[in-house]
Design a protein around this motif. Structure first.
Motif, PDB file in Angstrom:
ATOM      1  N   LEU A 141       0.889  -1.268  -0.060  1.00  0.00           N
ATOM      2  CA  LEU A 141      -0.065   0.046   0.145  1.00  0.00           C
ATOM      3  C   LEU A 141       0.875   1.448  -0.033  1.00  0.00           C
ATOM      4  O   LEU A 141       1.920   1.226   0.461  1.00  0.00           O
ATOM      5  CB  LEU A 141      -1.049   0.132   1.228  1.00  0.00           C
ATOM      6  N   SER A 142       0.196   2.467  -0.559  1.00  0.00           N
ATOM      7  CA  SER A 142       0.932   3.553  -0.478  1.00  0.00           C
ATOM      8  C   SER A 142       0.685   4.317   1.038  1.00  0.00           C
ATOM      9  O   SER A 142      -0.175   3.829   1.850  1.00  0.00           O
ATOM     10  CB  SER A 142       0.312   4.553  -1.322  1.00  0.00           C
ATOM     11  N   GLY A 143       1.460   5.260   1.334  1.00  0.00           N
ATOM     12  CA  GLY A 143       1.283   5.920   2.707  1.00  0.00           C
ATOM     13  C   GLY A 143      -0.106   6.317   2.901  1.00  0.00           C
ATOM     14  O   GLY A 143      -0.809   6.180   3.912  1.00  0.00           O
ATOM     15  N   GLY A 144      -0.693   6.983   2.035  1.00  0.00           N
ATOM     16  CA  GLY A 144      -2.254   7.381   2.079  1.00  0.00           C
ATOM     17  C   GLY A 144      -3.060   6.312   2.226  1.00  0.00           C
ATOM     18  O   GLY A 144      -3.953   6.339   3.126  1.00  0.00           O
ATOM     19  N   GLN A 145      -2.905   4.994   1.814  1.00  0.00           N
ATOM     20  CA  GLN A 145      -3.835   3.923   1.921  1.00  0.00           C
ATOM     21  C   GLN A 145      -3.342   3.274   3.292  1.00  0.00           C
ATOM     22  O   GLN A 145      -4.386   2.840   3.644  1.00  0.00           O
ATOM     23  CB  GLN A 145      -3.541   2.854   0.637  1.00  0.00           C
ATOM     24  N   LYS A 146      -2.275   3.300   3.503  1.00  0.00           N
ATOM     25  CA  LYS A 146      -2.045   2.578   4.869  1.00  0.00           C
ATOM     26  C   LYS A 146      -2.781   3.568   6.001  1.00  0.00           C
ATOM     27  O   LYS A 146      -3.427   2.956   6.942  1.00  0.00           O
ATOM     28  CB  LYS A 146      -0.564   2.946   5.315  1.00  0.00           C
ATOM     29  N   GLN A 147      -2.784   4.869   5.951  1.00  0.00           N
ATOM     30  CA  GLN A 147      -3.271   5.782   6.629  1.00  0.00           C
ATOM     31  C   GLN A 147      -5.043   5.438   6.589  1.00  0.00           C
ATOM     32  O   GLN A 147      -5.715   5.784   7.743  1.00  0.00           O
ATOM     33  CB  GLN A 147      -3.218   7.077   6.583  1.00  0.00           C
ATOM     34  N   ARG A 148      -5.391   5.256   5.581  1.00  0.00           N
ATOM     35  CA  ARG A 148      -6.755   4.833   5.428  1.00  0.00           C
ATOM     36  C   ARG A 148      -7.225   3.695   6.106  1.00  0.00           C
ATOM     37  O   ARG A 148      -8.053   3.513   6.736  1.00  0.00           O
ATOM     38  CB  ARG A 148      -7.226   4.748   3.990  1.00  0.00           C
ATOM     39  N   VAL A 149      -6.302   2.793   5.985  1.00  0.00           N
ATOM     40  CA  VAL A 149      -6.540   1.515   6.875  1.00  0.00           C
ATOM     41  C   VAL A 149      -6.651   1.616   8.478  1.00  0.00           C
ATOM     42  O   VAL A 149      -7.255   1.346   9.083  1.00  0.00           O
ATOM     43  CB  VAL A 149      -5.504   0.543   6.627  1.00  0.00           C
ATOM     44  N   GLY A 150      -5.749   2.736   8.774  1.00  0.00           N
ATOM     45  CA  GLY A 150      -5.516   3.087  10.134  1.00  0.00           C
ATOM     46  C   GLY A 150      -6.900   3.843  10.726  1.00  0.00           C
ATOM     47  O   GLY A 150      -7.268   3.586  11.755  1.00  0.00           O
ATOM     48  N   ILE A 151      -7.427   4.637   9.552  1.00  0.00           N
ATOM     49  CA  ILE A 151      -8.633   5.209  10.178  1.00  0.00           C
ATOM     50  C   ILE A 151      -9.956   4.369  10.208  1.00  0.00           C
ATOM     51  O   ILE A 151     -10.732   4.512  11.142  1.00  0.00           O
ATOM     52  CB  ILE A 151      -8.781   6.366   9.033  1.00  0.00           C
ATOM     53  N   ALA A 152      -9.966   3.462   9.155  1.00  0.00           N
ATOM     54  CA  ALA A 152     -10.981   2.468   9.229  1.00  0.00           C
ATOM     55  C   ALA A 152     -10.947   1.694  10.397  1.00  0.00           C
ATOM     56  O   ALA A 152     -11.986   1.243  11.284  1.00  0.00           O
ATOM     57  CB  ALA A 152     -10.965   1.498   7.944  1.00  0.00           C
ATOM     58  N   ARG A 153      -9.649   1.170  10.750  1.00  0.00           N
ATOM     59  CA  ARG A 153      -9.696   0.404  12.009  1.00  0.00           C
ATOM     60  C   ARG A 153      -9.959   1.139  13.364  1.00  0.00           C
ATOM     61  O   ARG A 153     -10.437   0.802  14.544  1.00  0.00           O
ATOM     62  CB  ARG A 153      -8.009   0.011  12.250  1.00  0.00           C
ATOM     63  N   ALA A 154      -9.672   2.485  13.432  1.00  0.00           N
ATOM     64  CA  ALA A 154      -9.936   3.347  14.515  1.00  0.00           C
ATOM     65  C   ALA A 154     -11.545   3.385  14.705  1.00  0.00           C
ATOM     66  O   ALA A 154     -11.766   3.729  15.797  1.00  0.00           O
ATOM     67  CB  ALA A 154      -9.156   4.796  14.384  1.00  0.00           C
ATOM     68  N   LEU A 155     -11.999   3.565  13.704  1.00  0.00           N
ATOM     69  CA  LEU A 155     -13.605   3.608  13.343  1.00  0.00           C
ATOM     70  C   LEU A 155     -14.347   2.411  13.579  1.00  0.00           C
ATOM     71  O   LEU A 155     -15.779   2.421  13.895  1.00  0.00           O
ATOM     72  CB  LEU A 155     -14.045   4.085  12.217  1.00  0.00           C
ATOM     73  N   ALA A 156     -13.650   1.093  13.864  1.00  0.00           N
ATOM     74  CA  ALA A 156     -14.152  -0.187  13.842  1.00  0.00           C
ATOM     75  C   ALA A 156     -15.346  -0.246  14.886  1.00  0.00           C
ATOM     76  O   ALA A 156     -16.563  -0.829  14.728  1.00  0.00           O
ATOM     77  CB  ALA A 156     -13.339  -1.113  14.075  1.00  0.00           C
ATOM     78  N   ASN A 157     -15.067   0.276  16.221  1.00  0.00           N
ATOM     79  CA  ASN A 157     -16.017  -0.104  17.164  1.00  0.00           C
ATOM     80  C   ASN A 157     -16.936   1.129  17.426  1.00  0.00           C
ATOM     81  O   ASN A 157     -17.647   1.478  18.431  1.00  0.00           O
ATOM     82  CB  ASN A 157     -15.121  -0.135  18.374  1.00  0.00           C
ATOM     83  N   ASN A 158     -17.338   1.871  16.427  1.00  0.00           N
ATOM     84  CA  ASN A 158     -18.111   3.232  16.170  1.00  0.00           C
ATOM     85  C   ASN A 158     -17.708   4.123  17.502  1.00  0.00           C
ATOM     86  O   ASN A 158     -18.555   4.387  18.289  1.00  0.00           O
ATOM     87  CB  ASN A 158     -19.714   2.632  16.327  1.00  0.00           C
ATOM     88  N   PRO A 159     -16.555   4.488  17.594  1.00  0.00           N
ATOM     89  CA  PRO A 159     -16.192   5.603  18.439  1.00  0.00           C
ATOM     90  C   PRO A 159     -16.972   6.815  18.466  1.00  0.00           C
ATOM     91  O   PRO A 159     -17.275   7.116  17.307  1.00  0.00           O
ATOM     92  CB  PRO A 159     -14.851   5.584  18.399  1.00  0.00           C
ATOM     93  N   LYS A 160     -16.853   7.548  19.621  1.00  0.00           N
ATOM     94  CA  LYS A 160     -17.420   8.937  19.720  1.00  0.00           C
ATOM     95  C   LYS A 160     -16.518   9.877  19.407  1.00  0.00           C
ATOM     96  O   LYS A 160     -16.678  11.173  19.161  1.00  0.00           O
ATOM     97  CB  LYS A 160     -18.277   8.966  20.968  1.00  0.00           C
ATOM     98  N   VAL A 161     -15.290   9.364  19.634  1.00  0.00           N
ATOM     99  CA  VAL A 161     -14.253  10.590  19.808  1.00  0.00           C
ATOM    100  C   VAL A 161     -12.960  10.022  18.989  1.00  0.00           C
ATOM    101  O   VAL A 161     -12.743   8.779  19.012  1.00  0.00           O
ATOM    102  CB  VAL A 161     -13.472  10.729  20.895  1.00  0.00           C
ATOM    103  N   LEU A 162     -12.464  10.568  17.983  1.00  0.00           N
ATOM    104  CA  LEU A 162     -11.316  10.228  17.141  1.00  0.00           C
ATOM    105  C   LEU A 162      -9.915  11.095  17.312  1.00  0.00           C
ATOM    106  O   LEU A 162     -10.030  12.114  17.068  1.00  0.00           O
ATOM    107  CB  LEU A 162     -11.669  10.298  15.616  1.00  0.00           C
ATOM    108  N   LEU A 163      -9.155  10.349  18.078  1.00  0.00           N
ATOM    109  CA  LEU A 163      -7.551  11.181  18.152  1.00  0.00           C
ATOM    110  C   LEU A 163      -6.710  10.829  17.270  1.00  0.00           C
ATOM    111  O   LEU A 163      -6.431   9.769  16.606  1.00  0.00           O
ATOM    112  CB  LEU A 163      -7.088  10.538  19.578  1.00  0.00           C
ATOM    113  N   CYS A 164      -6.223  11.961  16.672  1.00  0.00           N
ATOM    114  CA  CYS A 164      -5.337  11.909  15.416  1.00  0.00           C
ATOM    115  C   CYS A 164      -3.863  12.504  16.016  1.00  0.00           C
ATOM    116  O   CYS A 164      -3.692  13.483  16.180  1.00  0.00           O
ATOM    117  CB  CYS A 164      -5.875  12.745  14.237  1.00  0.00           C
ATOM    118  N   ASP A 165      -2.741  11.487  15.883  1.00  0.00           N
ATOM    119  CA  ASP A 165      -1.571  11.932  16.672  1.00  0.00           C
ATOM    120  C   ASP A 165      -0.618  12.149  15.351  1.00  0.00           C
ATOM    121  O   ASP A 165      -0.080  10.919  14.744  1.00  0.00           O
ATOM    122  CB  ASP A 165      -0.926  10.752  17.259  1.00  0.00           C
ATOM    123  N   GLU A 166      -0.650  13.459  14.807  1.00  0.00           N
ATOM    124  CA  GLU A 166       0.341  13.688  13.557  1.00  0.00           C
ATOM    125  C   GLU A 166      -0.006  12.772  12.585  1.00  0.00           C
ATOM    126  O   GLU A 166       0.844  12.177  11.823  1.00  0.00           O
ATOM    127  CB  GLU A 166       1.928  13.573  14.014  1.00  0.00           C
TER     128      GLU A 166
END
Length: 340
Positions: A141-166
């Motif tokens: 994957l490209s860097g952008g695609q990897k970060q999209r995986v990271g975002i999807a994983r962070a959303l998996a449990n339907n969170p109410k807050v999303l923390l983005c560290d750089e």
């Protein structure tokens, strides 16, 4: 709402104390996109890790939607963390797992049944724009695609807050913009609160509604992004604004030496006023000549902001009437730099 009161984190090394976060207090409204900006060593990464107890605070309190995160025991905290997703600068993906398996991982830990897990992963892959890449490994994957995986994983449990560290600092500018657009879309669709830390003012201006500036573990300035752009108070904030607007004061003294006739004024545009054809209007309304000497307008999420330095030539009366008109009849702020 997220309430942070007197939050402090002290690290101890070789009998020395380093106060990474120093009695920090903030309130972040539900559904907001809140930026925290600071240079390296300001304490912002430690701060964001305190919000979900990846770091334990030395003192202070973090309350998220009425739950005191700082007072929770391990089992309580594990459940509470399902409401707090997090994405990282370097993605933190499992390299031996595919895109689908990486996204499914937090659902497995939470004990979600296989069919429900499969449906949720498919939904998330569509949401972050990775359809067709489900079976790829991170190395493919490209860097952008990897970060999209990271975002999807962070959303998996339907969170109410999303923390983005750089979350975008390892990406090129074009990819950064696409990830920021995705975060805006997620915020609008899902209504979750996003807290984003960065050292790039471009990120703040594109995505955030409010911003706090950190220096030496403290919040030194905060407010609506447009207000901070328009009137930065602290030296560190002014440096960040210069990242986007340039150092307009650097050449200003030279301009004032050259343009000695009439009056030189700086016009501060904000919001819709930045799109007004003001210079043309002034030339028609008054017997003056207006020369644009310097200026820049940039777009933030909440509207445009910019400055123009202009020379106004004409009689004292006409110049005074022009400045009075701008002050009273428009939303543009006027700063007189020289007098005739």
């Amino acid at each position: 709402m997220i309430s942070i009161k007197d939050l402090t984190k002290v690290f101890r090394f070789d009998q020395k104390e380093i106060k990474a976060v120093d009695h920090l207090s903030l309130t972040i409204e539900d559904g907001d996109i809140f930026g925290v900006i600071g240079y390296s060593g300001a304490g912002k990464s430690t701060f964001i890790r305190l919000l979900n107890r990846l770091e334990d605070p030395t003192s202070g309190q973090v309350t998220i939607q009425g739950k005191n995160i700082t007072a929770m025991k391990k089992n309580e905290l594990r459940i509470a963390r399902q409401d707090i997703g997090m994405i990282f600068q370097h993605f933190n993906l499992l390299w031996s797992r595919t895109v689908r398996e990486n996204i499914a991982f937090p659902l497995e830990i939470a004990g979600v049944p296989a069919k429900e897990r499969e449906d949720r992963v498919k939904e998330l892959i569509e949401l972050v724009g990775l359809a067709g890449r489900e079976n790829a490994y991170p190395s493919q994957l490209s860097g952008g695609q990897k970060q999209r995986v990271g975002i999807a994983r962070a959303l998996a449990n339907n969170p109410k807050v999303l923390l983005c560290d750089e979350a975008t600092s390892a990406l090129d500018p074009e990819t950064t913009d696409s990830i920021l657009d995705l975060l805006i879309d997620i915020n609008e669709r899902l209504g979750l609160t996003i807290i984003l830390i960065t050292h790039e003012m471009h990120v703040i201006k594109k995505i955030c509604n409010r911003v706090a500036v950190m220096e030496k573990g403290k919040i030194v300035e905060q407010g609506d992004v447009l207000d901070v752009f328009l009137k930065p108070k602290q030296p560190v904030t002014k440096k960040f604004v210069e990242q986007v607007m340039g150092d307009s004061d650097g050449d200003l003294s030279q301009l004032l030496d050259v343009y000695t006739s009439g009056r030189v004024v700086r016009l501060h545009f904000v919001g819709d006023s930045a799109n007004q054809a003001l210079i043309s209007q002034l030339s028609k309304e008054f017997e003056i000549e207006v020369n644009i000497l310097q200026g820049k307008i940039t777009q933030t999420k909440l509207g445009a902001y910019g400055t123009l330095v202009v020379q106004i030539n004409g009689s004292d009366r006409e110049i005074n009437n022009t400045i009075q008109f701008i002050t009273e009849k428009t939303t543009v702020e006027v700063e007189v730099l020289t007098h005739a």
